[in-house]
Structures are given as C-alpha cells and as structure tokens.
Design a protein around this motif. Structure first.
Motif, PDB file in Angstrom:
ATOM      1  N   LYS A  71      -3.303  -8.669   5.101  1.00 24.33           N
ATOM      2  CA  LYS A  71      -2.734  -8.154   6.347  1.00 24.33           C
ATOM      3  C   LYS A  71      -3.406  -6.828   6.711  1.00 24.33           C
ATOM      4  CE  LYS A  71       1.608  -6.785   8.576  1.00 24.33           C
ATOM      5  NZ  LYS A  71       3.056  -6.564   8.394  1.00 24.33           N
ATOM      6  N   ASP A  72      -3.937  -6.747   7.928  1.00 20.34           N
ATOM      7  CA  ASP A  72      -4.492  -5.507   8.490  1.00 20.34           C
ATOM      8  C   ASP A  72      -5.485  -4.815   7.553  1.00 20.34           C
ATOM      9  OD1 ASP A  72      -2.855  -5.919  10.691  1.00 20.34           O
ATOM     10  OD2 ASP A  72      -1.224  -4.696   9.869  1.00 20.34           O
ATOM     11  N   GLY A  73      -6.406  -5.592   7.000  1.00 20.59           N
ATOM     12  CA  GLY A  73      -7.436  -5.007   6.152  1.00 20.59           C
ATOM     13  C   GLY A  73      -6.981  -4.665   4.746  1.00 20.59           C
ATOM     14  N   THR A  74      -5.807  -5.148   4.354  1.00 20.93           N
ATOM     15  CA  THR A  74      -5.307  -4.903   2.994  1.00 20.93           C
ATOM     16  C   THR A  74      -4.899  -6.222   2.338  1.00 20.93           C
ATOM     17  OG1 THR A  74      -2.982  -4.616   3.638  1.00 20.93           O
ATOM     18  CG2 THR A  74      -4.407  -2.659   3.701  1.00 20.93           C
ATOM     19  N   GLY A  78      18.783 -10.470  -5.382  1.00 18.45           N
ATOM     20  CA  GLY A  78      17.420 -10.270  -5.852  1.00 18.45           C
ATOM     21  C   GLY A  78      16.666  -9.203  -5.080  1.00 18.45           C
ATOM     22  N   ALA A  79      15.393  -9.051  -5.433  1.00 16.93           N
ATOM     23  CA  ALA A  79      14.557  -8.015  -4.818  1.00 16.93           C
ATOM     24  C   ALA A  79      13.098  -8.482  -4.764  1.00 16.93           C
ATOM     25  CB  ALA A  79      14.666  -6.721  -5.617  1.00 16.93           C
ATOM     26  N   VAL A  80      12.358  -7.848  -3.892  1.00 17.40           N
ATOM     27  CA  VAL A  80      10.914  -8.090  -3.799  1.00 17.40           C
ATOM     28  C   VAL A  80      10.218  -6.732  -3.819  1.00 17.40           C
ATOM     29  CG1 VAL A  80       9.047  -9.253  -2.580  1.00 17.40           C
ATOM     30  CG2 VAL A  80      11.413 -10.021  -2.248  1.00 17.40           C
ATOM     31  N   PHE A  81       9.287  -6.586  -4.761  1.00 15.21           N
ATOM     32  CA  PHE A  81       8.490  -5.368  -4.841  1.00 15.21           C
ATOM     33  C   PHE A  81       7.071  -5.678  -4.373  1.00 15.21           C
ATOM     34  CE2 PHE A  81      12.086  -4.234  -7.325  1.00 15.21           C
ATOM     35  CZ  PHE A  81      12.164  -2.844  -7.285  1.00 15.21           C
ATOM     36  N   TYR A  82       6.552  -4.831  -3.479  1.00 16.79           N
ATOM     37  CA  TYR A  82       5.230  -5.049  -2.909  1.00 16.79           C
ATOM     38  C   TYR A  82       4.301  -3.884  -3.249  1.00 16.79           C
ATOM     39  CZ  TYR A  82       7.835  -8.174   0.305  1.00 16.79           C
ATOM     40  OH  TYR A  82       8.640  -9.144   0.861  1.00 16.79           O
ATOM     41  N   PHE A  83       3.023  -4.193  -3.346  1.00 11.80           N
ATOM     42  CA  PHE A  83       2.017  -3.132  -3.327  1.00 11.80           C
ATOM     43  C   PHE A  83       0.789  -3.664  -2.607  1.00 11.80           C
ATOM     44  CE2 PHE A  83       0.805  -5.253  -7.305  1.00 11.80           C
ATOM     45  CZ  PHE A  83      -0.589  -5.274  -7.236  1.00 11.80           C
ATOM     46  N   SER A  84       0.104  -2.764  -1.917  1.00 11.76           N
ATOM     47  CA  SER A  84      -1.089  -3.160  -1.162  1.00 11.76           C
ATOM     48  C   SER A  84      -2.313  -2.417  -1.679  1.00 11.76           C
ATOM     49  CB  SER A  84      -0.901  -2.858   0.331  1.00 11.76           C
ATOM     50  OG  SER A  84      -0.823  -1.461   0.548  1.00 11.76           O
ATOM     51  N   LEU A  85      -3.460  -3.076  -1.558  1.00  8.57           N
ATOM     52  CA  LEU A  85      -4.742  -2.486  -1.926  1.00  8.57           C
ATOM     53  C   LEU A  85      -5.714  -2.701  -0.771  1.00  8.57           C
ATOM     54  CD1 LEU A  85      -5.130  -3.797  -5.595  1.00  8.57           C
ATOM     55  CD2 LEU A  85      -4.485  -1.482  -4.901  1.00  8.57           C
ATOM     56  N   PRO A  86      -6.633  -1.759  -0.528  1.00  2.00           N
ATOM     57  CA  PRO A  86      -7.638  -1.973   0.516  1.00  2.00           C
ATOM     58  C   PRO A  86      -8.442  -3.239   0.234  1.00  2.00           C
ATOM     59  CG  PRO A  86      -7.652   0.306  -0.215  1.00  2.00           C
ATOM     60  CD  PRO A  86      -6.774  -0.443  -1.167  1.00  2.00           C
ATOM     61  N   GLU A  87      -8.684  -4.027   1.290  1.00  2.00           N
ATOM     62  CA  GLU A  87      -9.394  -5.304   1.113  1.00  2.00           C
ATOM     63  C   GLU A  87     -10.869  -5.074   0.765  1.00  2.00           C
ATOM     64  OE1 GLU A  87      -9.945  -9.520   3.532  1.00  2.00           O
ATOM     65  OE2 GLU A  87      -8.818  -7.862   4.416  1.00  2.00           O
TER      66      GLU A  87
END
Length: 415
Positions: free
Chosen positions: A340-343, A406-415
C-alpha cells in the motif's frame, strides 16, 4: 541641456478615464509606434492596438497616465521622452526633473550598473528583457522593481512594477524558514544527544543491577540447599517468592538491556524472505514453548530489512499473539502482508482477549501493560522493541482491537 519635448506624449487633458487608478487587464500590450507617433489620433483608434480590445474599447489613453505600472520612454541618447505618474512616484523625481534630461544626468553612476547593461543590450540589439532590479535611492532607502524592457521606434520603453512589499515578505518568509530550520537542527541535535545519554544510562543501570541480583540468587540457593537449616513451610514459601521476583527482575533488566542496545545497533538491510522467516520462528515456538495455537502464514512479500532485527519483530509479535490467545477455545494466529502506497504492510491477527482502542496509543510504550500482570506474563518491553526496530527501518507500527474479539498488530516497511 534640457531638450524640447513634444506634447505628443501627454494625453489630452479633456479626456477622462473610465479606469482611472486601475490596472490594465492582463496581457494588454502597448504598441509604441502608436503611442509615440499616433497619440494625436482618435482615442478609440489607438485603443484598438490593445489586446482584448472588446473589454476596453471605451477607455481613453489617459489610463496609461494613471495605471499602477510605471511607463517610461527613453530615446537612443538616453533622454526621457515620456514618464507616467507611477514613474514619478517610483523614481521620486518630478516630470520637470526627468523630461528632456538623460538617464545619465539623473543617475550619474548608472553606467556602472547591471541594469544599465540590460537597457543598453535592449537598445542596441532591439531585444525584449524582463528581470527584477534592486534600486537604492539617494537617501539610502531601497526598493525593488520588476522591469519589462522592449524596443520602441524612438528608443526603448520600460514598464516597471514596484515589488518591494513582495520582496520584503519573501525575505521575511526566508528568514523565518531559516530560523525554523536552525531550531529543528538544534532540537534534533539535542534529542540525539539526550537519546545517547539515555541509552548509555539504561545500559549502565541495567548492567549494574544484574550484579546484586546474582548475589541474592546465590544466597537463596545456599539457603535452599542447606539440609541442616531447619526451615518451616512459611519460610520456604517466602524464599520461593523471593526467587520468583528475582527472576522477574532479571527478565526485566534483560529486556531493558535489549531495548537500550537497539539504539546503538546499525541497520544492515538485505533481501529477507519473510515467509521463510515466519515459518522458522513458528517451528521454533512449537519446539521450545508448546502451545495449542494454530498459526496460519500467508504468502508474505519479501522485504529489504536487517534480518536479525526483523526476526526479533516477528518473535515479539508472534509470542504476543499466542500469549493473548491462550484462553481462547481454538487459538489462532494469522500472519499476512499486502502492499500500500509504496510500503509493505505485515499483519499479525489473533482471536485472543483483544484490547480497548481508547488505550491504543499506550501499547508501544516501554513498561506499558494492558492487562493485569498476574493474568499474562511479560515485561512490558516487547512491543516497545518492535516499534524501535521498525522506526529504525523507516516504517510504522499500529494496532487495532476490541475487547473479547482479538487484535491485529501491523507494521510497515518501505517497499
């Protein structure tokens, strides 16, 4: 010597302007042949030389006299042939001081300036020039003008617009930006220094705290192993509690050390097979920490990251998901990714106890806990480590959850 000037350059006094004191419409242009040679002709005939004549067909030439832009005509000997009211205001000279006199007479040092070089180029090469010029008056004050110079049959025509206020505003904005940049640099340097001091302090304190814990642990071992010591059950219970708390303290210090070391660690990025990484960690969890959670791993996108640091992120998020799903009838953890959006965004979804989104901003703080310590083990440092690692990679971390769902944990990295 003052030259005789023809009245041809003065608009008829009997004519009145419908736009007196107003600008000419955009893109109007004056044909100097008509202005200098034919100004005695009928005003309507002259105005047909303006572009967009339909808008100004009923305006007489006195509009030139009172327009906001300065208009002046110089002949080939640099003599002033015509100036309008705006030029009088801009140059701060009367018409009598200008008309019939040369530019060099009015401004003795003008020949040594860049603006004179431009005027001369236009005069000799018959070219059009447009530029901004800083003008210093005899009293030391300064003004800025936007000049448009074009050839005319008698010499050159100069249109001038006073842009002093704009220049002052630009200078002020530039100054404010420079001050802001300086403050940002100073604050950044200060924060960097404070972070270094904090990391050094955390490392030193954590390291030094482990020494007395080892001593306490040693004495506990001696007491518990001494067969001659007659310890009743209450004493043994107290000793057991002391050992449990020593072990918790040791785990906490170990986590704090790991957190402090992250600040010093350099990120070395390589291409990481995230799916393989997740599968290996899941297998290790099964072997070392038996659990009943079902772990589903999607087709994870590869990423450019520090393999060791990103492994720690996966370990912390997976252990977190498993831990908080312990009381579910069929614990399940799903690991997936999308772009998403370059990540590249990675998600860890569980069906555990969840959390209240009101406190979502506290999740990644050091020593922050969303549930009672007795209900779930942990030091309160794991998610803080995740955030610091992802920040060092130029990414972001966030979470979504709902109590009991429940829960959702997210992390993003540059693509």
């Amino acid at each position: 010597m003052k030259r005789q000037i023809s009245n041809a350059f003065a608009p008829p006094a009997s004519q009145t302007s419908l736009l007196r004191g107003k600008r000419l419409p955009n893109n109007y242009f004056i044909d100097m042949d008509d202005l200098t040679n034919g100004i005695r002709e009928e005003p309507i005939k002259m105005l047909r030389q303006y572009r967009a004549v339909s808008e100004v067909a009923n305006i007489d030439l006195s509009v030139v006299e009172d327009m906001i832009e300065g208009l002046q005509v110089l002949d080939f000997d640099w003599t002033y042939l015509y100036v309008n009211n705006a030029v009088v205001r801009q140059i701060k000279k009367t018409r009598e001081e200008l008309l019939g006199h040369t530019l060099i007479e009015i401004f003795p040092d003008v020949e040594n300036t860049n603006v004179f070089s431009a005027l001369k180029k236009c005069m000799e090469e018959r070219t059009f020039l447009h530029f901004e010029n800083e003008f210093t008056y005899s009293d030391g004050t300064v003004s800025w003008f936007e000049l448009s110079i074009q050839p005319a049959p008698q010499g050159i025509l100069i249109l001038s617009v006073d842009i002093t206020d704009r220049k002052k505003a630009e200078a002020e904005i530039k100054k404010l930006n420079e001050e802001l940049e300086l403050k940002v640099e100073e604050r950044t340097a200060l924060l960097t220094e404070l972070n270094k001091e904090l990391e050094s302090f955390s490392y030193s304190v954590s390291h030094d705290l482990r020494a007395p814990l080892r001593v306490i642990n040693g004495y506990l071992t001696i007491l518990e192993g001494n067969q001659d010591a007659r310890l009743d059950e209450s004493i043994k219970t107290f000793l057991k509690r002391i050992r449990n708390n020593v072990e918790k303290m040791d785990a906490l210090i170990h986590a704090l050390l790991a957190f402090a070391k992250l600040g010093r660690k350099e990120v070395r990025k390589i291409k990481v097979n995230m799916k393989m990484l997740a599968e290996n960690i899941a297998q290790d969890f099964k072997a070392m920490n038996p659990h009943k959670a079902e772990i589903l791993i999607g087709n994870l996108d590869e990423a450019s990251a520090d393999a060791m640091l990103i492994k720690q992120v996966f370990i912390n998020l997976l252990s977190n998901a498993i831990k908080y799903s312990t009381y579910s009838e069929a614990p399940r953890v799903e690991i997936d990714s999308y772009k998403k959006d370059g990540t590249i965004v990675y998600s860890f979804r569980d069906n555990g106890v969840g959390f209240d989104m009101t406190y979502a901003d506290k999740l990644f703080g050091i020593f922050q806990r969303m549930h009672p310590e007795g209900q779930f083990e942990g030091t309160g440092v794991g998610l803080a480590i995740v955030q610091r690692i992802i920040n060092k990679h130029g990414g972001k971390v966030w979470a979504e959850g709902k109590p009991g769902e429940g829960a959702v944990f997210y992390f993003s990295l540059p693509e």
